[in-house]
Scaffold this motif. Structure first.
Motif, PDB file in Angstrom:
ATOM      1  N   GLN A  77       0.885  -1.282   0.152  1.00 19.24           N
ATOM      2  CA  GLN A  77      -0.047   0.037   0.103  1.00 19.24           C
ATOM      3  C   GLN A  77       0.963   1.243   0.097  1.00 19.24           C
ATOM      4  O   GLN A  77       2.101   1.168   0.328  1.00 19.24           O
ATOM      5  N   VAL A  78       0.094   2.383  -0.371  1.00 20.85           N
ATOM      6  CA  VAL A  78       1.202   3.657  -0.361  1.00 20.85           C
ATOM      7  C   VAL A  78       1.682   4.052   0.972  1.00 20.85           C
ATOM      8  O   VAL A  78       2.688   4.511   0.996  1.00 20.85           O
ATOM      9  N   GLU A  79       0.977   3.466   2.184  1.00 23.04           N
ATOM     10  CA  GLU A  79       1.531   3.838   3.335  1.00 23.04           C
ATOM     11  C   GLU A  79       2.841   3.128   3.403  1.00 23.04           C
ATOM     12  O   GLU A  79       3.686   3.840   4.003  1.00 23.04           O
TER      13      GLU A  79
ATOM     14  N   LEU B 173      -2.724   9.257   7.180  1.00 20.87           N
ATOM     15  CA  LEU B 173      -3.263   8.457   6.095  1.00 20.87           C
ATOM     16  C   LEU B 173      -4.253   7.502   6.463  1.00 20.87           C
ATOM     17  O   LEU B 173      -4.492   6.851   7.559  1.00 20.87           O
ATOM     18  N   GLY B 174      -5.293   7.647   5.428  1.00 24.93           N
ATOM     19  CA  GLY B 174      -6.500   6.570   5.576  1.00 24.93           C
ATOM     20  C   GLY B 174      -7.546   6.991   6.433  1.00 24.93           C
ATOM     21  O   GLY B 174      -8.487   6.269   6.825  1.00 24.93           O
TER      22      GLY B 174
ATOM     23  N   ILE C 285      -5.832  10.015   0.312  1.00 27.98           N
ATOM     24  CA  ILE C 285      -5.898   8.597  -0.225  1.00 27.98           C
ATOM     25  C   ILE C 285      -7.077   8.015  -0.315  1.00 27.98           C
ATOM     26  O   ILE C 285      -7.068   7.253  -1.345  1.00 27.98           O
ATOM     27  N   THR C 286      -7.941   7.987   0.362  1.00 31.92           N
ATOM     28  CA  THR C 286      -9.334   7.500   0.036  1.00 31.92           C
ATOM     29  C   THR C 286      -9.894   8.061  -1.309  1.00 31.92           C
ATOM     30  O   THR C 286     -10.498   7.261  -2.057  1.00 31.92           O
TER      31      THR C 286
ATOM     32  N   ARG D 178      -7.838   6.324  -4.198  1.00 29.63           N
ATOM     33  CA  ARG D 178      -8.327   5.118  -4.302  1.00 29.63           C
ATOM     34  C   ARG D 178      -9.468   4.962  -5.124  1.00 29.63           C
ATOM     35  O   ARG D 178      -9.664   4.089  -6.069  1.00 29.63           O
TER      36      ARG D 178
ATOM     37  N   LEU E 170       2.458  11.128  -4.629  1.00 32.03           N
ATOM     38  CA  LEU E 170       1.746   9.921  -4.028  1.00 32.03           C
ATOM     39  C   LEU E 170       0.614   9.691  -4.994  1.00 32.03           C
ATOM     40  O   LEU E 170       0.355   8.278  -5.001  1.00 32.03           O
TER      41      LEU E 170
ATOM     42  N   MET F 116       0.292   5.501  -5.966  1.00 35.39           N
ATOM     43  CA  MET F 116      -0.874   4.949  -5.906  1.00 35.39           C
ATOM     44  C   MET F 116      -1.473   4.039  -7.043  1.00 35.39           C
ATOM     45  O   MET F 116      -1.986   3.119  -7.203  1.00 35.39           O
TER      46      MET F 116
END
Length: 563
Positions: A200-202, A392-393, A399-400, A403, A459, A463
């Motif tokens: 994951q990007v994290e 994050l998230g 991020i959300t 995605r 980023l 992703m």
């Protein structure tokens, strides 16, 4: 092959137990023969005692190794490659556990065919018969010559740079990449194949696991009544998860959203077996409700995480934003002081520095409230604020959004090609907030170490790559321009702040003269009047005026930023 094996991974506990038993048995037998003389006239040669020990040890341990070999030997027909061929990045404990489980459990349908490790000392060594075939620098050539079905990163502490290097090599070879969880995700010491997940990007941001001083945290939370506002939010919920680890007497969860409050309460009770939770549906803007709540449970520690946070939404609704962020913070702080709470910890944001939007301005005033209360000698409650960047998230995070846009085929919308933000994971932020509460003095602002800022367009590209698509070619990136109130770059320390270290390496202290208490009370009273009257433009103008000319107790000192 004998000296190319990691013998430290071979289980030795049973071997040592057998050796102790053999040694004791041989010693008793030898003493009996030497001193009791069961066969007179035939003294036992000393060499026989040594041979007796060695042969007995060989038979005892050898029989056990033979039994283990037989039980672990693949069944007929399974000697050929089964399932997916996997190259494992790493040759340490986690890699050994994963490789061992793959080999022992054919049902997983994974076959490790090689290991990758940058340690030159591990070149050509073997883990469970699987050889280290190269370094990450050689990975592109290895993938070109003998592409596997999958690559697995088995280094929980791997930095983001290493993960990104592996992902890029795999992308060029069109090989899927998976990883074991990072250290902050691993609760037990073992790594299971069941925990393997896509990168994951994290993972690429490379945030290190947080070392939490549980003893200092427990000193102010254990056996205490703790109240968390905004308990259903991303940060509030994670704060609750971290707090229950040290065993508070009672945890009061406050939120005005029924569903998120229900979910975190059920998680704490059902999954974490912490039954001393009190879910409270309530509005932190209501002084009457807060006073009833504090009178009923008498919390000694308050974590104030309730706030509106989405910048465009707040810009469109400044009245409710000020009511919920500024005035509610004043309400909870007033009641906490009145009811004798020992500590008050405010969750703040890097957007409170030189704010250009209503959200940042509202959080800046929240920090002023903390500083003003901390400066009052007639207040026993210890007030602190904790400032950090994006998590994050979290709900509604970039991020959300990215995605979802990638799943829909694009385009991925980025506001500006040079826009950057600080990022950290939700567990990391919550752990450091709790830790800062243990350090806290009076009216101090703590700033979490956020690492280097990340370009949002980078980023987005990462992703898209992790989704298996090509940036720009398969999924477009569209620049739409900065939204109202957004800054290109956020800051962690402002003008007039002196930055000092704390006992924790990831937390720093920002000190500055507090705002004048009488001035702040007067300004907050005026804000209350404007909000109650529905004067939107006047509220926005008032916020801007407060930011331009805050009245501080003493002259502002020049900033001292870390090197």
């Amino acid at each position: 092959g004998f000296y190319r094996r990691w013998w430290r991974y071979v289980s030795t506990r049973d071997i040592w137990g057998a050796a102790r038993g053999v040694a004791i048995g041989c010693l008793i037998a030898d003493l009996t023969v030497y001193f009791a003389h069961p066969v007179r006239g035939f003294p036992l040669p000393r060499g026989v005692a040594v041979l007796d020990f060695l042969l007995l040890l060989a038979f005892v341990t050898g029989s056990r190794l033979l039994a283990r070999t037989v039980t672990e030997r693949p069944a007929p027909g399974r000697l050929v490659v089964r399932g997916k061929e996997v190259i494992v990045v790493g040759a340490g404990d986690a890699a050994w556990q994963v490789v061992r489980q793959m080999l022992r459990t054919p049902e997983l349908r994974y076959t490790p065919i090689g290991l990758i490790d940058d340690d030159p000392k591990k070149r050509n060594i073997q883990l469970e018969g699987v050889r280290v075939i190269g370094t990450t620098g050689e990975l592109p050539h290895i993938l070109r010559d003998s592409p596997p079905d999958e690559i697995l990163i088995a280094i929980p502490s791997a930095p983001g740079e290493l993960r990104e290097r592996v992902v890029e090599a795999a992308r060029q070879a069109r090989v899927p990449v998976k990883t074991v969880p990072g250290l902050h995700e691993l609760i037990s010491g073992r790594v299971s194949v069941a925990q393997i997940r896509p990168v994951q990007v994290e993972d690429l941001l490379g945030r290190e696991a947080v070392e939490v001083d549980l003893e200092s945290i427990a000193s102010y939370l254990k056996d205490e009544v703790v109240l968390v506002t905004g308990a259903g939010g991303s940060i509030g919920a994670e704060l609750c998860r971290q707090i229950v680890r040290v065993g508070p007497k009672r945890l009061v969860l406050v939120d005005h959203g029924e569903t998120p409050l229900f979910e975190i309460e059920r998680e704490l009770v059902d999954e974490r077996s912490f039954t001393a939770t009190v879910p409270v549906l309530g509005d932190v803007k209501s002084e009457t409700r807060m006073r009833q709540l504090f009178e009923s449970y008498r919390p000694s520690v308050v974590f104030h995480a309730a706030a509106y946070k989405h910048v465009p939404m707040i810009e469109a609704n400044p009245l409710e934003s000020v009511r919920n962020n500024v005035l509610a913070t004043k309400v909870v702080a007033d009641v906490a002081v009145e009811m004798g709470a020992e500590r008050f910890v405010l969750v703040s944001t890097d957007k409170a520095l030189n704010p250009a939007a209503v959200y940042g301005q509202s959080k800046a005033i929240c920090e002023w409230i903390v500083e003003a209360y901390g400066a009052r000698r007639d207040v026993s409650t210890r007030f602190v604020a904790v400032r950090f960047g994006n998590v994050l998230g979290s709900a509604g995070s970039v991020i959300t959004i990215f995605r979802r846009q990638i799943e829909q085929g694009g385009p991925v919308t980025v506001t500006h090609p040079e826009m950057t933000r600080f990022f950290m994971t939700i567990p990391e932020a919550a752990q450091l907030v709790v830790q800062a509460g243990a350090i806290g003095g009076r009216g101090e602002i703590f700033v979490l170490e956020m690492g280097e800022p990340v370009r949002i367009v980078d980023l987005a590209r990462d992703m898209i790559t992790l989704s298996g698509k090509e940036p720009e070619r398969e999924v477009a990136i569209e620049f739409i321009g900065a939204r109202a109130g957004e800054k290109l770059h956020e800051e962690l320390f402002g003008d007039g702040e002196t930055v000092r270290e704390t006992p924790h390496p990831k937390i720093r202290r920002a000190t500055r003269p507090p705002v004048d208490t009488a001035w702040l009370e007067e300004e907050l009273g005026e804000l209350q009047r404007l909000v109650d009257s529905g004067e939107t433009l006047e509220v926005v103008a008032k916020l801007a005026a407060m930011m331009r000319e805050p009245k501080r107790a003493v002259a502002v000192q020049p900033a001292a930023h870390p090197q």
